[in-house]
Design a protein around this motif. Structure first.
Motif, short mmCIF file in Angstrom:
data_model
loop_
_atom_site.label_atom_id
_atom_site.label_comp_id
_atom_site.label_asym_id
_atom_site.label_seq_id
_atom_site.Cartn_x
_atom_site.Cartn_y
_atom_site.Cartn_z
N UNK A 1 3.47 4.27 -8.28
CA UNK A 1 3.53 2.86 -8.66
C UNK A 1 3.33 2.65 -10.15
N UNK A 2 2.37 3.33 -10.75
CA UNK A 2 2.08 3.08 -12.16
C UNK A 2 3.25 3.50 -13.04
N UNK A 3 4.02 4.49 -12.59
CA UNK A 3 5.16 4.94 -13.38
C UNK A 3 6.43 4.17 -13.05
N UNK A 4 6.32 3.10 -12.24
CA UNK A 4 7.44 2.20 -12.07
C UNK A 4 8.25 2.35 -10.81
N UNK A 5 7.81 3.20 -9.87
CA UNK A 5 8.53 3.37 -8.61
C UNK A 5 8.04 2.37 -7.56
N UNK A 6 8.84 2.15 -6.54
CA UNK A 6 8.40 1.44 -5.35
C UNK A 6 8.22 2.46 -4.23
N UNK A 7 7.49 2.08 -3.18
CA UNK A 7 6.99 3.07 -2.22
C UNK A 7 7.24 2.65 -0.78
N UNK A 8 7.60 3.64 0.05
CA UNK A 8 7.60 3.49 1.50
C UNK A 8 6.69 4.59 2.05
N UNK A 9 5.58 4.17 2.66
CA UNK A 9 4.60 5.11 3.21
C UNK A 9 4.82 5.31 4.70
N UNK A 10 4.84 6.59 5.11
CA UNK A 10 4.77 6.93 6.53
C UNK A 10 3.47 7.69 6.74
N UNK A 11 2.45 7.02 7.29
CA UNK A 11 1.18 7.71 7.52
C UNK A 11 1.25 8.56 8.78
N UNK A 12 0.34 9.51 8.90
CA UNK A 12 0.22 10.28 10.13
C UNK A 12 -0.22 9.36 11.26
N UNK A 13 0.30 9.58 12.45
CA UNK A 13 -0.05 8.73 13.60
C UNK A 13 -1.54 8.79 13.91
N UNK A 14 -2.17 9.95 13.68
CA UNK A 14 -3.60 10.09 13.95
C UNK A 14 -4.47 9.27 13.01
#
Length: 488
Positions: free
Chosen positions: A171-184
């Motif tokens: 984020x700080x370097x200017x990207x946008x993010x899609x997070x896939x967390x572990x189900x656990x």
């Protein structure tokens, strides 16, 4: 399973909103210390959900990247402050969802706060250099361009720190993010994303989609609009991520397994070495990629070390992570428990001597959890499965060596190269270890587990894709260098 209707349902976070998947498929996240307790419900999302999140990230990337680094840093500071206010709540959720003790969970959440603040400061640091040109009438310099949309595939063992140490630099370097967390650890991840939401991040900059690795994880790997993928997890999955990303030209970063050695020299402070071996190998139930697994001990002190180690291991209190006297919590899931038990059986079958532990805990109050005893083997040789494969559980394999040089050779006899440590007072041995050990993280008179957020982190050989996370090294993955030539 006893279904608890009062447990909250956590939706996907897409384009600044909490959105339920049309699939309407929910899965319970259960407490590994008591499988009858439901911590919350998360969604088994679809490719359509992922596509929605990626589109939101794609639509917002230009406006986000146009903000100054200082402005982006302000959002990270706000998220850090909110996370700090909610530290106790999120740490308790973490303990209930994936089992680590409450003090460990609080420490990890505090680390997430520190990471956010560290990278917030990165927004005010330089991103390039002026380079002399052969043309005296020109200006030549470098700057950095963000990748665009970054897919974050995070594991369950550090459900606050690892997602944040990937998202914050992205984020700080200017990207946008899609997070896939572990189900656990999906509920814990949702609590972290709530902090980003309440910090006022613009819609689409931060997104989260829960679900299976085969659907959402693979979807991130294959998606043509995801420009970079940062992954932490198993070697087998990591290789599939890397191959898929390479096939379509996406940038990728893999942090994978370890079979981390500690060497105990004959001149070592044995009490310190025992403390570090136990903490490195058994804390967090051994569920760390940097956990100590193989213990190489010089013959002169082998019996003394073993005696001291066993005395301390026998004092370990296994129990629910929320109980103050607990030192070691459960495995994260029944599947992980069974994996650990299968490795212990393999060790016995192949001739290793079981010195302590090796069984599922069945004491009163533990029968409904995924608890395993801390386990110690000796008479281990390097051909045994427990000396070669990552167990990801509280299992130590002690190996006697005749010489310090032999210990280094044997420690390097592995496909992994994540972390390694040595206990000795001899500066010559220290320097030899630093120079010859094949690991990305080298620690002297300290346990193998332990990473400082301002320092580069990553492994050698099959432990990583040879990039580095954390610290200022993170800029190398999350940006591309742009060389600029200006002629008046």
């Amino acid at each position: 399973m006893t279904i608890q209707t009062q447990a909250a349902i956590y939706s996907n976070y897409i384009n600044g909103e909490w959105i339920s998947s049309p699939s309407a498929r929910l899965e319970a996240s259960v407490n590994p210390a008591n499988k009858n307790e439901v911590v919350g419900y998360f969604q088994q999302s679809t490719i359509e959900d992922l596509n929605h999140a990626v589109q939101a990230a794609k639509d917002s990337k230009k406006s986000w990247s146009r903000l100054s680094g200082a402005a982006r840093g302000d959002y990270l500071y706000k998220a850090a402050n909110i996370l700090e206010k909610r530290l106790d709540e999120i740490a308790e959720i973490m303990t209930r969802e994936m089992g680590k003790t409450l003090p460990e969970a609080k420490g990890e959440t505090a680390r997430g706060i520190a990471i956010l603040r560290y990278y917030a400061g990165e927004g005010m640091r330089k991103v390039g250099d002026v380079i002399p040109s052969t043309d005296s009438g020109a200006l030549m310099f470098t700057t950095r361009a963000p990748l665009g949309v970054v897919g974050v595939i995070a594991p369950w063992n550090f459900p606050v720190a690892i997602p944040i140490w990937k998202m914050a630099p992205a984020l700080i370097y200017g990207n946008t993010v899609v997070l896939k967390p572990a189900s656990e650890a999906a509920v814990t991840a949702a609590k972290v994303i709530e902090c980003f939401h309440d910090a006022g991040f613009p819609a689409g900059v931060v997104n989260m989609v829960t679900g299976s690795g085969s659907v959402i994880g693979q979807g991130i790997v294959d998606h043509p609009d995801i420009n970079g993928i940062t992954f932490t997890g198993s070697n087998s999955t990591g290789k599939r991520v890397g191959q898929g990303a390479l096939a379509r030209g996406a940038k990728y970063q893999l942090e994978m397994g370890g079979k981390n050695p500690v060497i105990i020299a004959k001149d070592a402070d044995l009490d310190l070495a025992v403390e570090g071996t136990i903490s490195g190998g058994l804390r967090s139930t051994g569920q760390k990629c940097t956990a100590t697994s193989r213990v190489f001990v010089e013959a002169e002190v082998y019996e003394s070390f073993k005696e001291k180690l066993l005395a301390k291991v026998k004092e370990i209190k296994v129990g629910h992570g929320l109980e103050s006297e607990t030192w070691m919590g459960p495995c994260v899931s029944e599947s992980q428990l069974n994996t650990v038990l299968s490795y212990i059986e393999k060790g016995k079958e192949e001739g290793a001597a079981l010195l302590f532990g090796g069984n599922k805990c069945t004491d009163k109050g533990l029968e409904d959890g995924f608890f395993v005893q801390p386990t110690v083997f000796d008479n281990v040789n390097l051909n045994m499965t427990i000396a070669r494969e990552e167990i990801f559980g509280p299992v130590l394999a002690i190996i006697k060596v005749d010489r310090f040089e032999e210990a280094i050779e044997m420690a390097n006899d592995t496909e992994y190269g994540l972390s390694a440590s040595v206990y000795t007072k001899d500066i010559g041995k220290i320097l030899a270890f630093i120079n010859e050990i094949e690991a990305g993280l080298v620690r002297v008179n300290a346990e193998t587990a332990g990473v400082e957020l301002q320092a580069p982190f990553g492994g050698m050989k099959q432990s990583s894709s040879h990039s580095r996370e954390q610290g200022q090294a993170a800029i190398e993955f999350f940006t591309s260098i742009k060389t600029v030539f200006v002629k008046a």
